[in-house]
Design an enzyme around this catalytic site. Structure first.
Site, PDB file in Angstrom:
ATOM      1  N   ARG A 113       0.837  -1.194   0.000  1.00 37.52           N
ATOM      2  CA  ARG A 113       0.000   0.000   0.000  1.00 37.52           C
ATOM      3  C   ARG A 113       0.868   1.238   0.000  1.00 37.52           C
ATOM      4  NH1 ARG A 113      -5.077   1.247   3.845  1.00 37.52           N
ATOM      5  NH2 ARG A 113      -3.783   0.241   5.393  1.00 37.52           N
ATOM      6  N   THR A 117      -0.838   7.552  -1.321  1.00 36.16           N
ATOM      7  CA  THR A 117      -2.118   7.430  -2.038  1.00 36.16           C
ATOM      8  C   THR A 117      -3.020   6.348  -1.442  1.00 36.16           C
ATOM      9  OG1 THR A 117      -1.275   5.756  -3.555  1.00 36.16           O
ATOM     10  CG2 THR A 117      -0.918   8.073  -4.169  1.00 36.16           C
ATOM     11  N   ASP A 209      -2.824  -9.168  12.643  1.00 39.59           N
ATOM     12  CA  ASP A 209      -2.127  -9.184  11.356  1.00 39.59           C
ATOM     13  C   ASP A 209      -1.857 -10.642  10.959  1.00 39.59           C
ATOM     14  OD1 ASP A 209       0.100  -9.272   9.421  1.00 39.59           O
ATOM     15  OD2 ASP A 209       0.088  -7.097   9.678  1.00 39.59           O
ATOM     16  N   ASP A 212       1.839 -11.527  10.011  1.00 34.75           N
ATOM     17  CA  ASP A 212       2.718 -11.584  11.181  1.00 34.75           C
ATOM     18  C   ASP A 212       2.459 -12.836  12.005  1.00 34.75           C
ATOM     19  OD1 ASP A 212       4.187  -9.335  10.707  1.00 34.75           O
ATOM     20  OD2 ASP A 212       3.015  -8.023  12.016  1.00 34.75           O
TER      21      ASP A 212
END
Ligand code: URA
Length: 218
Positions: A113, A117, A209, A212
């Site tokens: 990402r 933006t 996550d 993770d």
């Protein structure tokens, strides 16, 4: 295994409400679950999702001679399969799906990402040569904003893929809405639809996550 298609949404969203899957997903959610257990749970849940997402594959009859008699029996026909993992967390689902679909080819899409933006930017893209002839099942444990999933599906369509499905462990309503708006032709199969996304883009209550937790990088 029973599935619950949510009737009101356009492209099918199927929530797999099998008790075994739900139990394993609940165990995976717990912050106390260790990396090795989390990884195993994701693999097992992915196998069950593979079972469900292939429920509508076409079959044809072939002749087989058993030790007792000749018979006509069903085998899977139609397009061959390709699993596409959205890196890196999608990789945690691959082994469980390949256990059930050993002949499937595997592609990978890497997206990050852009912090400015917030758009998904591609850094890796590798697919089997004949991918456009295959049914492609895209896997990512978490359908959160839907940005990565949507970008991956767009990229696969650009590559000529016409048959697509999306599979995740958990989905947020925001991600489902975004994916259905961008790709109404792509059915979604998930283990659960959670409450919402928090300000950091995490699914609530979610499981944290996924990458993770699968790779023990937290
Ligand atoms: N990705 C994750 O791994 N977890 C979330 O809750 C959202 C996105």
């Amino acid at each position: 295994m029973t599935a619950s298609p949510t009737a009101s949404l356009s492209a099918a969203i199927t929530v797999i409400d099998h008790p075994l899957l739900q139990h394993k997903l609940s165990m995976a959610r717990s912050a106390d679950t260790t990396t090795d257990n989390f990884r195993r749970l994701v693999r097992e849940i992915a196998s069950m999702l593979a079972y469900e997402v292939t429920r509508d594959l076409p079959t044809e009859l072939i002749s087989v001679t058993t030790p007792v008699a000749d018979c006509q029996v069903p085998v899977i026909s139609g397009k061959k399969l390709c699993l596409v993992s959205i890196l890196r967390a999608g990789n945690g689902m691959l082994d469980g799906m390949i256990d059930l679909l050993p002949g499937a080819r595997v592609g990978h899409i890497g997206l990050y990402r852009d912090p400015q933006t917030l758009e998904a930017v591609e850094y890796y893209f590798k697919l089997p040569e004949d991918v456009e002839d295959r049914l492609v099942i895209v896997v990512d444990p978490m359908l959160a904003t839907g940005n990565s999933a949507s970008a991956a599906l767009s990229r696969l369509k650009e590559a000529g893929v016409t048959s697509l499905k999306f599979v995740c462990l958990l989905a947020a309503p925001e991600g489902i809405a975004a994916l259905q708006a961008a790709h109404p032709d792509v059915p979604i199969t998930t283990g659960a639809v959670d409450s919402h996304l928090n300000d950091h883009g995490y699914i609530v209550p979610g499981l944290g996550d996924a990458g993770d937790r699968i790779f023990g990088t937290r």
